[in-house]
Motif scaffolding. Structure first.
Motif, PDB file in Angstrom:
ATOM      1  N   VAL A 292       1.030  -1.398   0.007  1.00  0.00           N
ATOM      2  CA  VAL A 292      -0.034   0.136   0.155  1.00  0.00           C
ATOM      3  C   VAL A 292       0.923   1.212   0.103  1.00  0.00           C
ATOM      4  O   VAL A 292       0.523   2.204  -0.711  1.00  0.00           O
ATOM      5  CB  VAL A 292      -1.065  -0.023   1.331  1.00  0.00           C
ATOM      6  CG1 VAL A 292      -1.787   1.307   1.237  1.00  0.00           C
ATOM      7  CG2 VAL A 292      -1.927  -1.077   1.046  1.00  0.00           C
ATOM      8  N   ALA A 293       1.904   1.163   0.943  1.00  0.00           N
ATOM      9  CA  ALA A 293       2.885   2.355   0.867  1.00  0.00           C
ATOM     10  C   ALA A 293       3.558   2.527  -0.683  1.00  0.00           C
ATOM     11  O   ALA A 293       3.761   3.735  -1.039  1.00  0.00           O
ATOM     12  CB  ALA A 293       3.988   2.291   1.740  1.00  0.00           C
ATOM     13  N   ALA A 294       3.815   1.533  -1.327  1.00  0.00           N
ATOM     14  CA  ALA A 294       4.367   1.563  -2.741  1.00  0.00           C
ATOM     15  C   ALA A 294       3.302   2.232  -3.692  1.00  0.00           C
ATOM     16  O   ALA A 294       3.523   3.188  -4.543  1.00  0.00           O
ATOM     17  CB  ALA A 294       4.823   0.513  -3.183  1.00  0.00           C
ATOM     18  N   LEU A 295       2.133   2.022  -3.563  1.00  0.00           N
ATOM     19  CA  LEU A 295       1.021   2.545  -4.089  1.00  0.00           C
ATOM     20  C   LEU A 295       0.913   4.006  -3.735  1.00  0.00           C
ATOM     21  O   LEU A 295       0.532   4.966  -4.692  1.00  0.00           O
ATOM     22  CB  LEU A 295      -0.383   1.921  -3.963  1.00  0.00           C
ATOM     23  CG  LEU A 295      -0.480   0.306  -4.596  1.00  0.00           C
ATOM     24  CD1 LEU A 295      -1.881  -0.325  -4.250  1.00  0.00           C
ATOM     25  CD2 LEU A 295      -0.429   0.468  -6.010  1.00  0.00           C
ATOM     26  N   ASP A 296       0.962   4.210  -2.589  1.00  0.00           N
ATOM     27  CA  ASP A 296       0.893   5.876  -2.284  1.00  0.00           C
ATOM     28  C   ASP A 296       1.849   6.585  -2.786  1.00  0.00           C
ATOM     29  O   ASP A 296       1.751   7.760  -3.033  1.00  0.00           O
ATOM     30  CB  ASP A 296       0.633   5.663  -0.703  1.00  0.00           C
ATOM     31  CG  ASP A 296       0.543   6.979  -0.089  1.00  0.00           C
ATOM     32  OD1 ASP A 296      -0.739   7.539  -0.139  1.00  0.00           O
ATOM     33  OD2 ASP A 296       1.180   7.814   0.564  1.00  0.00           O
ATOM     34  N   VAL A 299       1.148   8.178  -5.822  1.00  0.00           N
ATOM     35  CA  VAL A 299       0.404   9.466  -5.776  1.00  0.00           C
ATOM     36  C   VAL A 299       1.072  10.659  -4.998  1.00  0.00           C
ATOM     37  O   VAL A 299       1.082  11.851  -5.685  1.00  0.00           O
ATOM     38  CB  VAL A 299      -1.050   8.982  -4.813  1.00  0.00           C
ATOM     39  CG1 VAL A 299      -1.841  10.201  -4.737  1.00  0.00           C
ATOM     40  CG2 VAL A 299      -1.516   7.780  -5.335  1.00  0.00           C
ATOM     41  N   THR A 300       1.803  10.420  -4.145  1.00  0.00           N
ATOM     42  CA  THR A 300       2.272  11.527  -3.183  1.00  0.00           C
ATOM     43  C   THR A 300       3.660  11.808  -3.436  1.00  0.00           C
ATOM     44  O   THR A 300       4.223  12.955  -2.897  1.00  0.00           O
ATOM     45  CB  THR A 300       1.960  11.219  -1.709  1.00  0.00           C
ATOM     46  OG1 THR A 300       2.680  10.037  -1.324  1.00  0.00           O
ATOM     47  CG2 THR A 300       0.565  11.062  -1.469  1.00  0.00           C
ATOM     48  N   ASP A 301       4.452  10.717  -4.035  1.00  0.00           N
ATOM     49  CA  ASP A 301       5.945  11.101  -4.238  1.00  0.00           C
ATOM     50  C   ASP A 301       6.766  10.535  -5.610  1.00  0.00           C
ATOM     51  O   ASP A 301       7.137   9.804  -5.792  1.00  0.00           O
ATOM     52  CB  ASP A 301       6.633   9.990  -3.113  1.00  0.00           C
ATOM     53  CG  ASP A 301       8.278  10.370  -3.100  1.00  0.00           C
ATOM     54  OD1 ASP A 301       8.644  11.659  -3.464  1.00  0.00           O
ATOM     55  OD2 ASP A 301       8.895   9.344  -2.577  1.00  0.00           O
ATOM     56  N   GLU A 319      -0.087   6.651 -14.922  1.00  0.00           N
ATOM     57  CA  GLU A 319      -0.192   7.007 -16.308  1.00  0.00           C
ATOM     58  C   GLU A 319      -0.754   8.281 -16.314  1.00  0.00           C
ATOM     59  O   GLU A 319      -2.130   8.458 -16.220  1.00  0.00           O
ATOM     60  CB  GLU A 319      -0.755   5.978 -17.001  1.00  0.00           C
ATOM     61  CG  GLU A 319      -0.573   6.554 -18.800  1.00  0.00           C
ATOM     62  CD  GLU A 319      -1.288   5.276 -19.691  1.00  0.00           C
ATOM     63  OE1 GLU A 319      -2.066   5.724 -20.682  1.00  0.00           O
ATOM     64  OE2 GLU A 319      -0.585   4.125 -19.499  1.00  0.00           O
ATOM     65  N   GLY A 320       0.094   9.542 -16.496  1.00  0.00           N
ATOM     66  CA  GLY A 320      -0.679  10.915 -16.567  1.00  0.00           C
ATOM     67  C   GLY A 320      -1.425  11.210 -15.103  1.00  0.00           C
ATOM     68  O   GLY A 320      -0.736  10.953 -13.926  1.00  0.00           O
ATOM     69  N   GLY A 321      -2.518  11.135 -15.084  1.00  0.00           N
ATOM     70  CA  GLY A 321      -3.327  11.704 -13.733  1.00  0.00           C
ATOM     71  C   GLY A 321      -4.055  10.356 -13.159  1.00  0.00           C
ATOM     72  O   GLY A 321      -5.133  10.503 -12.537  1.00  0.00           O
ATOM     73  N   ARG A 322      -3.589   9.167 -13.491  1.00  0.00           N
ATOM     74  CA  ARG A 322      -4.378   7.957 -13.132  1.00  0.00           C
ATOM     75  C   ARG A 322      -3.336   6.976 -12.863  1.00  0.00           C
ATOM     76  O   ARG A 322      -2.443   6.705 -13.101  1.00  0.00           O
ATOM     77  CB  ARG A 322      -5.337   7.460 -14.302  1.00  0.00           C
ATOM     78  CG  ARG A 322      -6.431   8.488 -14.998  1.00  0.00           C
ATOM     79  CD  ARG A 322      -7.176   7.784 -15.889  1.00  0.00           C
ATOM     80  NE  ARG A 322      -6.626   7.220 -16.973  1.00  0.00           N
ATOM     81  CZ  ARG A 322      -6.843   6.729 -17.939  1.00  0.00           C
ATOM     82  NH1 ARG A 322      -8.249   6.261 -17.980  1.00  0.00           N
ATOM     83  NH2 ARG A 322      -6.377   6.408 -19.201  1.00  0.00           N
ATOM     84  N   LEU A 323      -4.111   6.258 -11.681  1.00  0.00           N
ATOM     85  CA  LEU A 323      -3.443   4.785 -11.323  1.00  0.00           C
ATOM     86  C   LEU A 323      -4.057   3.718 -12.311  1.00  0.00           C
ATOM     87  O   LEU A 323      -5.252   3.790 -12.089  1.00  0.00           O
ATOM     88  CB  LEU A 323      -3.401   4.470  -9.937  1.00  0.00           C
ATOM     89  CG  LEU A 323      -2.759   5.410  -8.754  1.00  0.00           C
ATOM     90  CD1 LEU A 323      -2.757   4.892  -7.635  1.00  0.00           C
ATOM     91  CD2 LEU A 323      -1.320   5.470  -9.332  1.00  0.00           C
ATOM     92  N   LEU A 324      -3.174   2.984 -12.897  1.00  0.00           N
ATOM     93  CA  LEU A 324      -3.680   1.916 -13.728  1.00  0.00           C
ATOM     94  C   LEU A 324      -3.146   0.647 -13.705  1.00  0.00           C
ATOM     95  O   LEU A 324      -2.038   0.515 -12.819  1.00  0.00           O
ATOM     96  CB  LEU A 324      -3.559   2.379 -15.359  1.00  0.00           C
ATOM     97  CG  LEU A 324      -4.314   3.773 -15.746  1.00  0.00           C
ATOM     98  CD1 LEU A 324      -4.068   4.053 -17.231  1.00  0.00           C
ATOM     99  CD2 LEU A 324      -5.816   3.461 -15.750  1.00  0.00           C
ATOM    100  N   VAL A 325      -3.458  -0.534 -14.036  1.00  0.00           N
ATOM    101  CA  VAL A 325      -2.893  -1.659 -14.074  1.00  0.00           C
ATOM    102  C   VAL A 325      -2.820  -2.336 -15.520  1.00  0.00           C
ATOM    103  O   VAL A 325      -3.594  -2.246 -16.309  1.00  0.00           O
ATOM    104  CB  VAL A 325      -3.940  -2.620 -13.337  1.00  0.00           C
ATOM    105  CG1 VAL A 325      -3.409  -4.034 -13.366  1.00  0.00           C
ATOM    106  CG2 VAL A 325      -4.211  -2.256 -11.790  1.00  0.00           C
ATOM    107  N   ARG A 326      -1.488  -2.851 -15.369  1.00  0.00           N
ATOM    108  CA  ARG A 326      -1.193  -3.639 -16.732  1.00  0.00           C
ATOM    109  C   ARG A 326      -1.829  -4.835 -16.830  1.00  0.00           C
ATOM    110  O   ARG A 326      -1.813  -5.740 -15.822  1.00  0.00           O
ATOM    111  CB  ARG A 326       0.366  -3.738 -16.924  1.00  0.00           C
ATOM    112  CG  ARG A 326       0.902  -2.514 -17.376  1.00  0.00           C
ATOM    113  CD  ARG A 326       2.445  -2.548 -16.990  1.00  0.00           C
ATOM    114  NE  ARG A 326       2.910  -1.137 -17.268  1.00  0.00           N
ATOM    115  CZ  ARG A 326       4.278  -0.966 -16.818  1.00  0.00           C
ATOM    116  NH1 ARG A 326       5.028  -1.861 -16.287  1.00  0.00           N
ATOM    117  NH2 ARG A 326       4.777   0.353 -17.179  1.00  0.00           N
TER     118      ARG A 326
END
Length: 326
Positions: A292-296, A299-301, A319-326
């Protein structure tokens, strides 16, 4: 007229409070044959029919020890003699190479079997024999693993899983009381050797860590640890509700909006990311704080870092302004 032994009365009262009125619905008691679950089953056999419940029993054979099938048959025979019905034996197979480890794999297989049979028999609830001592041990283990509020909240007294309620009537009762209840009713519990096997973390907490705390701080520490869990559970439930609403506001086509995530307080953003990871298919037992920290950090870092690997072979990226999944 002499009433039941105080320990027996306490277990029966605990079951009555947990169940309420039943309207002739079925509940199943999960019973290994150990003192905790055996005392629970005996209490449910007495109190259930008197409060409008039909009571059955299910015992899981993990096939991890020699004689486990005989142990399961003994539990089933006792349950039948006590008037419980249906009485079920559920054999499961544990993969020794499971990444969750033997404890985690056995727990996962056990709950899958319990819920499968509860749904098969349309049981309204599963009764589990966890005690006040188990709750205190759970809090200590969560502390040692660096768990957040959700982990420190311990085991809930009630949790809905689909159409089945998982109930822990003895969560406020000491383990010694349940042993006394077995003795008072002439019941001989099975002593699981795994409970004393110090290869397992919970066994070490039970035999060493918690007794050391009791020696240093007094017997009240067990109840205080459980009370801490109860207080954190209330807070965690409230935050989880806020996070569920926030999650819907962060969703976008195929992922999450970074700006919406960044605007959330830390306590909610972490919960939203955790929920997203689970929804993507990350196994709950393997999903930890570091994921979860890596996902965060996406966003924040954000500084152009690559994808974040999640359990289950999932890769999340920005990707740009979104979190996406490959």
């Amino acid at each position: 007229m002499t009433g039941p032994h105080p320990s027996v009365a306490q277990t029966r009262t605990a079951v009555r409070r947990a169940l309420g009125h039943g309207d002739d619905r079925l509940v199943l008691v999960a019973c290994s044959g150990g003192a905790d679950s055996l005392a629970l089953a005996a209490a449910a056999a007495f109190a259930g029919p008197r409060t409008g419940w039909r009571v059955g029993l299910i015992t899981v054979d993990h096939n991890l020890q020699t004689g486990s099938a005989d142990r399961a048959a003994t539990v089933a025979a006792w349950a039948t003699s006590a008037g419980l019905a249906p009485v079920l034996i559920a054999p499961v197979t544990i993969d020794p190479a499971d990444p969750m480890g033997p404890e985690g794999a056995a727990r996962h297989a056990r709950y899958e079997a319990l819920l499968h049979h509860a749904n098969e028999y349309a049981a309204a609830a599963l009764l589990l024999g966890h005690t006040l001592d188990d709750q205190a041990e759970t809090v200590l283990l969560a502390l040692a693993r660096g768990a957040g509020p959700r982990g420190l909240a311990g085991m809930p007294a009630r949790r809905e899983v689909g159409q089945v309620a998982l109930l822990r009537p003895m969560l406020g009762v000491r383990r010694t009381t349940l042993r006394e209840a077995c003795a008072a009713q002439g019941l001989t519990p099975w002593e699981d050797p795994h409970n004393a096997d110090t290869r397992y973390a919970r066994a070490r907490v039970r035999s060493d860590a918690l007794p050391a705390l009791v020696t240093a701080l007094g017997p009240g520490v067990v109840g205080n640890l459980a009370q801490t869990a109860a207080q954190l559970a209330v807070d965690a439930s409230y935050l989880d509700g806020l996070a569920a609403e926030a999650y819907e506001g962060c969703r976008c086509d195929g992922g999450l909006e970074v700006d919406a995530l960044r605007a959330l307080p830390d306590a909610l953003r972490g919960r939203v990311l955790h929920t997203w990871a689970l929804e993507l298919g990350a196994p709950a037992a393997a999903l930890g704080h570091r994921h979860v920290a890596a996902l965060d950090a996406l966003v924040t870092d954000w500084h152009g870092q690559g994808a974040t690997a999640l359990p289950g072979g999932i890769e999340a990226h920005r990707e740009g302004g979104r979190l996406l999944v490959r």
